[in-house]
Design a protein around this motif. Structure first.
Motif, PDB file in Angstrom:
ATOM      1  N   ALA A 119      -6.213   7.601  -7.059  1.00 40.29           N
ATOM      2  CA  ALA A 119      -5.045   7.191  -7.846  1.00 40.29           C
ATOM      3  C   ALA A 119      -5.364   7.087  -9.333  1.00 40.29           C
ATOM      4  CB  ALA A 119      -4.510   5.854  -7.338  1.00 40.29           C
ATOM      5  N   HIS A 120      -6.619   7.014  -9.683  1.00 40.28           N
ATOM      6  CA  HIS A 120      -6.998   6.865 -11.097  1.00 40.28           C
ATOM      7  C   HIS A 120      -7.683   8.116 -11.646  1.00 40.28           C
ATOM      8  CE1 HIS A 120      -6.317   2.653  -9.946  1.00 40.28           C
ATOM      9  NE2 HIS A 120      -6.048   2.467 -11.236  1.00 40.28           N
ATOM     10  N   ARG A 145       1.875  13.286 -11.069  1.00 39.46           N
ATOM     11  CA  ARG A 145       1.054  12.575 -10.098  1.00 39.46           C
ATOM     12  C   ARG A 145      -0.388  12.513 -10.591  1.00 39.46           C
ATOM     13  NH1 ARG A 145       4.515  16.002  -7.321  1.00 39.46           N
ATOM     14  NH2 ARG A 145       5.696  15.108  -5.567  1.00 39.46           N
ATOM     15  N   ALA A 146      -1.145  11.625  -9.981  1.00 37.76           N
ATOM     16  CA  ALA A 146      -2.593  11.660 -10.180  1.00 37.76           C
ATOM     17  C   ALA A 146      -3.119  12.959  -9.578  1.00 37.76           C
ATOM     18  CB  ALA A 146      -3.242  10.459  -9.504  1.00 37.76           C
ATOM     19  N   TYR A 181      -2.437  14.618  -5.844  1.00 32.18           N
ATOM     20  CA  TYR A 181      -2.574  13.873  -4.602  1.00 32.18           C
ATOM     21  C   TYR A 181      -1.179  13.532  -4.092  1.00 32.18           C
ATOM     22  CZ  TYR A 181      -7.432  13.515  -6.008  1.00 32.18           C
ATOM     23  OH  TYR A 181      -8.714  13.815  -6.386  1.00 32.18           O
TER      24      TYR A 181
END
Length: 354
Positions: free
Chosen positions: A133-134, A162-163, A183
């Motif tokens: 997510a990062h 999105r990430a 992702y």
């Protein structure tokens, strides 16, 4: 006995003449091709470096520029002979900040030339995090003619929806496109959007492919990553991608083909090849994360990708860059695999300077 003695004498004289003839032939015969330094200089073997995950090559004005994942910095190599990277000029051109959104896990750098400037796209993870997510794609800019010189300006994060990781760009009919691997829940796919400038996307972002083949689910995870555009001599457009987990020996390259005249943001424009176009074989394992480039004289198209020399080596810095020429079928499809054996001598790209 007398007749038998004459016959033996004749046989000995004939044998002597044959031996003399072979001796003269040996003196006049040139050495084998392997001893010819010019022939040796015209070929190479894989890998072209002993380490180099996520390799990338671009040819510009007869010079090759190369880069690969180093994890905590970005370096560039510069050479007229891409097969001789071990002796090429190279230097670290950027190191990440100690904190912030692009501080860690500097992966998959790509160098592109856009409107007279150089741009480096790379994936990074925010400081203090290791989760998907990062992760995001960031851009650096350099206006020098030689990208190993001058200062790289940080243009920040590409504004993807999105990430994700593995950003790349391509120009088609006057429009620049950006593709990456977002992702999507527990899987990763391929997405594309138009670009307003080299660090800003504009308009809708569309997912054009998701992992739906058995060979795209390897190593315990469904993954499509590392998209790369490839254009044929007749203008047909393709997109390669890496499938499965990089730690799997079955890591492989898939291929999407775009319908002529289709909207590149429309998933219906893209057709997925049913099988990998490059997979483990000939003593080469975990073939993936590729780039495409042309020979110095622009007559040939080549692929560079990373691979392991043995099974079970995983997703580490031991992955090394391999390259080979792309052939084209009568139907206009690229023939990319199988991987060339590491013992096979391959001809260098046409137009390579000695």
């Amino acid at each position: 006995m007398h007749a038998e003695g004459r016959s033996g004498s004749n046989i000995r004289r004939t044998a002597a003449r044959i031996a003399a003839a072979f001796a003269l032939l040996a003196l006049s015969t040139p050495p084998a091709v392997a001893r010819d330094p010019q022939a040796a200089d015209a070929t190479f073997t894989n890998p072209i470096l002993q380490s180099g995950p996520d390799p990338w090559v671009i040819a510009h004005d007869g010079i090759y520029y190369y880069t690969h994942t180093l994890g905590n910095r970005i370096a560039l190599w510069r050479t007229a002979d891409i097969t001789n990277l071990a002796d090429a000029e190279h230097r670290v051109v950027w190191t990440p900040p100690a904190s912030g959104p692009n501080a860690h896990s500097i992966w998959a750098p790509e160098l592109h030339r856009i409107d007279g400037k150089w741009y480096l796209y790379y994936s990074a993870t925010a400081a203090g995090f290791k989760d998907d997510a990062h992760r995001a794609i960031f851009v650096l800019e350099n206006d020098m003619a030689n990208p190993l010189e001058g200062e790289w300006v940080d243009r920040g994060r590409v504004n993807t929806a999105r990430a994700g990781i593995d950003g790349t760009v391509f120009e088609r009919d006057g429009t620049w496109y950006f593709a990456y691997s977002p992702y999507i829940g527990k899987v990763s796919g391929l997405a594309i959007a138009r670009m307003a400038n080299p660090w800003t996307l504009t308009g809708p972002e569309r997912v054009i492919a998701r992992p739906d083949k058995p060979w795209e689910d390897r190593g315990g995870r469904k993954i499509l990553e590392g998209p790369q555009f490839l254009e044929s001599a007749t203008g047909r457009l393709f997109m390669s991608y890496s499938a499965g987990a990089c730690w799997s020996d079955d890591y492989a390259l898939g291929l999407l083909a775009a319908k002529r005249g289709g909207d590149l943001l429309d998933p219906a424009t893209w057709t997925k090849h049913p099988q990998p176009v490059l997979r483990s074989g000939n003593g080469v394992f975990a073939t993936g994360h590729n780039g495409f480039f042309t020979s110095p004289d622009r007559r040939e198209q080549w692929i560079v990708y990373h691979a392991n020399p043995r099974a079970g080596m995983g997703c580490t810095a031991r992955r090394a860059p391999h390259m080979q020429r792309i052939e084209w079928t009568a139907a206009g499809e690229p023939r990319i695999g199988p991987p060339a054996p590491m013992t096979q001598r391959l001809r260098k790209p046409s137009g390579t300077r000695p």
